[in-house]
Design a protein around this motif. Structure first.
Motif, PDB file in Angstrom:
ATOM      1  N   ALA A  25       0.930  -1.073  -0.151  1.00 25.26           N
ATOM      2  CA  ALA A  25      -0.308   0.401   0.290  1.00 25.26           C
ATOM      3  C   ALA A  25       0.823   1.891  -0.481  1.00 25.26           C
ATOM      4  O   ALA A  25       0.198   2.071  -0.716  1.00 25.26           O
ATOM      5  N   THR A  91      -9.784   0.130  -2.046  1.00 24.44           N
ATOM      6  CA  THR A  91      -9.549   1.408  -1.470  1.00 24.44           C
ATOM      7  C   THR A  91     -11.046   2.383  -2.302  1.00 24.44           C
ATOM      8  O   THR A  91     -11.747   2.082  -2.661  1.00 24.44           O
ATOM      9  N   ARG A  92     -11.273   3.207  -1.500  1.00 23.18           N
ATOM     10  CA  ARG A  92     -12.789   3.875  -1.086  1.00 23.18           C
ATOM     11  C   ARG A  92     -13.843   3.274  -0.922  1.00 23.18           C
ATOM     12  O   ARG A  92     -14.770   3.516  -1.497  1.00 23.18           O
ATOM     13  N   ARG A  93     -14.153   2.354  -0.284  1.00 21.17           N
ATOM     14  CA  ARG A  93     -15.597   1.366   0.010  1.00 21.17           C
ATOM     15  C   ARG A  93     -15.789   1.569   1.520  1.00 21.17           C
ATOM     16  O   ARG A  93     -16.595   0.236   1.671  1.00 21.17           O
ATOM     17  N   ARG A 118       1.219   8.154  12.637  1.00 20.29           N
ATOM     18  CA  ARG A 118       1.961   9.164  11.257  1.00 20.29           C
ATOM     19  C   ARG A 118       1.042   9.150  10.700  1.00 20.29           C
ATOM     20  O   ARG A 118       1.011   7.934  10.552  1.00 20.29           O
ATOM     21  N   SER A 120       0.267   9.153   6.315  1.00 21.45           N
ATOM     22  CA  SER A 120       0.879   9.376   5.270  1.00 21.45           C
ATOM     23  C   SER A 120       0.620  10.371   4.363  1.00 21.45           C
ATOM     24  O   SER A 120       1.122  11.294   3.155  1.00 21.45           O
ATOM     25  N   GLU A 121      -0.702  10.848   3.955  1.00 20.01           N
ATOM     26  CA  GLU A 121      -1.759  12.261   4.045  1.00 20.01           C
ATOM     27  C   GLU A 121      -2.290  12.683   4.928  1.00 20.01           C
ATOM     28  O   GLU A 121      -2.884  12.298   5.465  1.00 20.01           O
ATOM     29  N   ILE A 124      -6.572  11.575   5.817  1.00 21.45           N
ATOM     30  CA  ILE A 124      -6.891  10.715   5.675  1.00 21.45           C
ATOM     31  C   ILE A 124      -8.177  10.939   6.945  1.00 21.45           C
ATOM     32  O   ILE A 124      -9.209  10.523   7.278  1.00 21.45           O
TER      33      ILE A 124
HETATM   34  C1  LIG Z   1      -6.043   5.742   2.965  1.00 16.70           C
HETATM   35  C2  LIG Z   1      -6.362   4.349   3.446  1.00 16.70           C
HETATM   36  C3  LIG Z   1      -5.994   3.367   4.497  1.00 16.70           C
HETATM   37  C4  LIG Z   1      -7.599   4.617   3.286  1.00 16.70           C
HETATM   38  O1  LIG Z   1      -8.603   3.726   3.073  1.00 16.70           O
HETATM   39  P1  LIG Z   1     -10.269   2.941   2.068  1.00 16.70           P
HETATM   40  O2  LIG Z   1     -10.740   2.059   2.897  1.00 16.70           O
HETATM   41  O3  LIG Z   1      -9.661   3.607   1.064  1.00 16.70           O
HETATM   42  O4  LIG Z   1     -11.090   4.881   2.993  1.00 16.70           O
HETATM   43  P2  LIG Z   1     -11.911   4.436   3.172  1.00 16.70           P
HETATM   44  O5  LIG Z   1     -13.032   4.576   2.781  1.00 16.70           O
HETATM   45  O6  LIG Z   1     -12.762   4.083   4.521  1.00 16.70           O
HETATM   46  O7  LIG Z   1     -12.626   6.283   3.184  1.00 16.70           O
HETATM   47  C5  LIG Z   1     -13.445   6.720   4.101  1.00 16.70           C
HETATM   48  C6  LIG Z   1     -13.535   8.433   3.972  1.00 16.70           C
HETATM   49  O8  LIG Z   1     -11.459   8.741   3.727  1.00 16.70           O
HETATM   50  C7  LIG Z   1     -11.756   9.561   2.480  1.00 16.70           C
HETATM   51  N1  LIG Z   1     -10.546   9.196   1.957  1.00 16.70           N
HETATM   52  C8  LIG Z   1      -9.600   7.927   2.496  1.00 16.70           C
HETATM   53  N2  LIG Z   1      -8.394   7.987   1.924  1.00 16.70           N
HETATM   54  C9  LIG Z   1      -8.341   9.138   1.704  1.00 16.70           C
HETATM   55  C10 LIG Z   1      -7.043  10.004   1.262  1.00 16.70           C
HETATM   56  N3  LIG Z   1      -5.735   9.230   0.971  1.00 16.70           N
HETATM   57  N4  LIG Z   1      -7.404  11.315   0.181  1.00 16.70           N
HETATM   58  C11 LIG Z   1      -8.525  12.132   0.405  1.00 16.70           C
HETATM   59  N5  LIG Z   1      -9.139  11.351   1.112  1.00 16.70           N
HETATM   60  C12 LIG Z   1      -8.973  10.148   1.661  1.00 16.70           C
HETATM   61  C13 LIG Z   1     -12.558   8.285   1.680  1.00 16.70           C
HETATM   62  O9  LIG Z   1     -12.566   8.908   0.535  1.00 16.70           O
HETATM   63  C14 LIG Z   1     -13.448   8.406   2.376  1.00 16.70           C
HETATM   64  O10 LIG Z   1     -14.268   9.908   2.421  1.00 16.70           O
HETATM   65  P3  LIG Z   1     -15.922   9.807   1.930  1.00 16.70           P
HETATM   66  O11 LIG Z   1     -16.867   9.526   3.071  1.00 16.70           O
HETATM   67  O12 LIG Z   1     -16.423  10.978   2.059  1.00 16.70           O
HETATM   68  O13 LIG Z   1     -16.742   8.595   1.112  1.00 16.70           O
HETATM   69  C15 LIG Z   1      -5.944   3.604   1.485  1.00 16.70           C
HETATM   70  O14 LIG Z   1      -6.353   4.625   0.981  1.00 16.70           O
HETATM   71  C16 LIG Z   1      -4.647   2.792   1.072  1.00 16.70           C
HETATM   72  O15 LIG Z   1      -4.152   2.529   2.352  1.00 16.70           O
HETATM   73  N6  LIG Z   1      -4.048   4.304   1.084  1.00 16.70           N
HETATM   74  C17 LIG Z   1      -1.904   3.624   1.290  1.00 16.70           C
HETATM   75  C18 LIG Z   1      -1.281   3.222   1.964  1.00 16.70           C
HETATM   76  C19 LIG Z   1      -1.792   4.376   3.478  1.00 16.70           C
HETATM   77  O16 LIG Z   1      -1.149   6.065   2.698  1.00 16.70           O
HETATM   78  N7  LIG Z   1      -1.897   4.135   4.101  1.00 16.70           N
HETATM   79  C20 LIG Z   1      -1.775   4.946   5.142  1.00 16.70           C
HETATM   80  C21 LIG Z   1      -1.050   5.319   6.166  1.00 16.70           C
HETATM   81  S1  LIG Z   1       0.022   6.136   7.386  1.00 16.70           S
END
Ligand SMILES: CC(C)(COP(=O)(O)OP(=O)(O)OC[C@H]1O[C@@H](n2cnc3c(N)ncnc32)[C@H](O)[C@@H]1OP(=O)(O)O)[C@@H](O)C(=O)NCCC(=O)NCCS
Length: 408
Positions: A25, A91-93, A118, A120-121, A124
């Motif tokens: 990821a 993602t986004r589910r 901490r 990553s973005e 979130i």
């Molecule tokens: C970040 C991550 C874990 C999000 O997981 P996900 O299952 O897609 O998150 P969800 O579907 O539960 O998202 C919930 C909400 O957050 C928002 N969201 C999730 N990730 C986001 C991101 N990176 N940027 C902006 N919004 C984000 C979604 O759009 C959603 O919004 P909504 O409720 O308005 O529809 C996934 O994108 C990922 O693995 N990213 C790469 C690894 C990473 O960055 N991990 C975090 C390390 S700190």
């Protein structure tokens, strides 16, 4: 979507798959056996959760137990949230949302009133009630000890550690000094092994690890790695860790690092905002600030417990309504008076709040990083009773800038 997702704690035999999923990821390959032996130590039993689809793990979050220092000096059990990842085709589910809920409920059940991570973005975690609670800056200074003022504090002595001494010695020094300011956290043996141990013992990187000894014993340390360059005269030293109990120890450690031969510059990431390096230099511009970053993202899991644990400054009483859309039990009106906070009623009860904020907004002020007045001015908090704002500023003010200094 979230309600149909099934999140469960992973078995020991599933943890390596969780690590591989997390690594993918963040666009890293799988760990080899030696690296996994180190990383495995951050995956505590029962603290890693996952979501499966079609028999495969598609989402994971983990945490390890730590402790957070809060204003006034209390040290609270804390979930250190880490290894968060969802497979790119899932993602986004709502997977992360479901896992965050399970994880925060788990932290509450374990008696951990706070969680930190901490990010990553930065987009979130706010929706889950996390707010930026400590910030840091990145520095770069020329490697020349003559840059330090002649009358800058000199501190005590600095000695270099042999590779096999690094973790046994520094674990103890860190434990002694890390809780000196709000935001400091404790490190587990697993943290040392997975971060420093992996770089030193598995990746075999060249490392400079030094300890400062002051009048009361070891009271500071630095760990630094060399930036790669084929030119011996152009290499930089990256400080991954520098903790010091006082300005003398800080000055001695920077002086030592800036005096190492065949190093052109020394840089440090996620340094405290109040680190006095410029004040130690004859030419303060020799220290370049190369960036600012958010450091600690804080979630107040059990708000009444977290508020009761910190002390507040002398101020007339102030009433704050906190809205927590993710952990509804925290929602309520809290009264801060005589240095302490307590819950005094429901949001729509008879007690009229003077200020209002979300859980994330409160987390931004909790360790003393942001003043309530700047949070009101920027719309993070609202002030039905504007006269309460200076009272809240006085109550939340801390003598020290909060900082953690441990990346996970
Ligand atoms: C970040 C991550 C874990 C999000 O997981 P996900 O299952 O897609 O998150 P969800 O579907 O539960 O998202 C919930 C909400 O957050 C928002 N969201 C999730 N990730 C986001 C991101 N990176 N940027 C902006 N919004 C984000 C979604 O759009 C959603 O919004 P909504 O409720 O308005 O529809 C996934 O994108 C990922 O693995 N990213 C790469 C690894 C990473 O960055 N991990 C975090 C390390 S700190």
């Amino acid at each position: 979507m979230t309600s149909t997702l099934s999140v469960r704690a992973l078995e020991a035999g599933e943890l390596r798959a969780a690590h591989t999923l997390f690594a993918a990821a963040i666009h890293r390959g799988p760990a080899d056996d030696a690296a996994w032996a180190r990383s495995a130590q951050l995956y505590g039993p029962g603290r890693t959760f996952g979501v499966h689809s079609g028999g495969a793990l598609v989402g994971t979050v983990a945490s390890f137990p730590s402790e957070l220092t809060v204003p006034g000096g209390a040290v609270l059990p804390m979930a250190a949230v880490t290894r968060v990842g969802v497979r790119a085709d899932h993602t986004r589910r709502g997977l992360l949302t479901a896992m965050m809920r399970t994880q925060l409920e788990d932290a509450a059940a374990r008696g951990e009133p706070v969680a930190t991570l901490r990010a990553s973005e930065a987009r979130i975690y706010g929706r889950f009630g996390y707010g930026i609670a400590t910030r840091a800056r990145n520095l770069r200074v020329r490697a020349d000890p003559a840059l330090l003022r002649d009358d800058a504090p000199r501190g005590g002595t600095v000695r270099l550690l042999a590779r096999e001494e690094i973790i046994p010695v520094l674990r103890g020094v860190h434990a002694r000094i890390a809780h000196r300011r709000p935001g400091g956290i404790s490190r587990t043996d697993g943290w040392w092994s997975a971060t420093i141990g992996r770089r030193v013992d598995v990746d075999r990187e060249h490392v400079i690890a030094a300890v400062h000894t002051g009048p009361d014993g070891d009271d500071g340390f630095a760990i630094a790695f060399l930036e790669g360059s084929s030119d011996f005269t152009e290499r930089g030293l990256e400080v991954s860790d520098l903790h010091a109990a006082d300005v003398g120890a800080t000055a001695a450690l920077w002086r030592f690092l800036m005096g190492i031969d065949l190093v052109r510059h020394v840089s440090g990431e996620l340094r405290p905002l109040d680190e006095p390096l410029e004040l130690l230099l004859a030419d303060p511009r020799a220290c370049a600030v190369t960036g600012h970053a958010d450091e600690t993202w804080l979630r107040l899991v059990d708000l009444p417990a977290a508020l009761a644990a910190r002390t507040f400054g002398p101020a007339e009483p102030v009433l704050i309504a906190v809205h927590d859309g993710f952990l509804a039990a925290n929602t309520g009106v809290y009264r801060i008076a005589d240095g302490h906070a307590e819950r005094v009623g429901a949001i729509d009860g008879p007690v009229r709040p003077e200020l209002e904020c979300t859980a994330a907004g409160l987390a931004m002020a909790y360790l003393g990083d942001r003043r309530p007045s700047e949070l009101v001015a920027t719309g993070w908090w609202s002030a039905p009773e504007p006269a309460a704002v200076p009272r809240a500023d006085a109550a939340f003010a801390t003598a020290e800038v909060p900082w953690c200094g441990t990346y996970f």
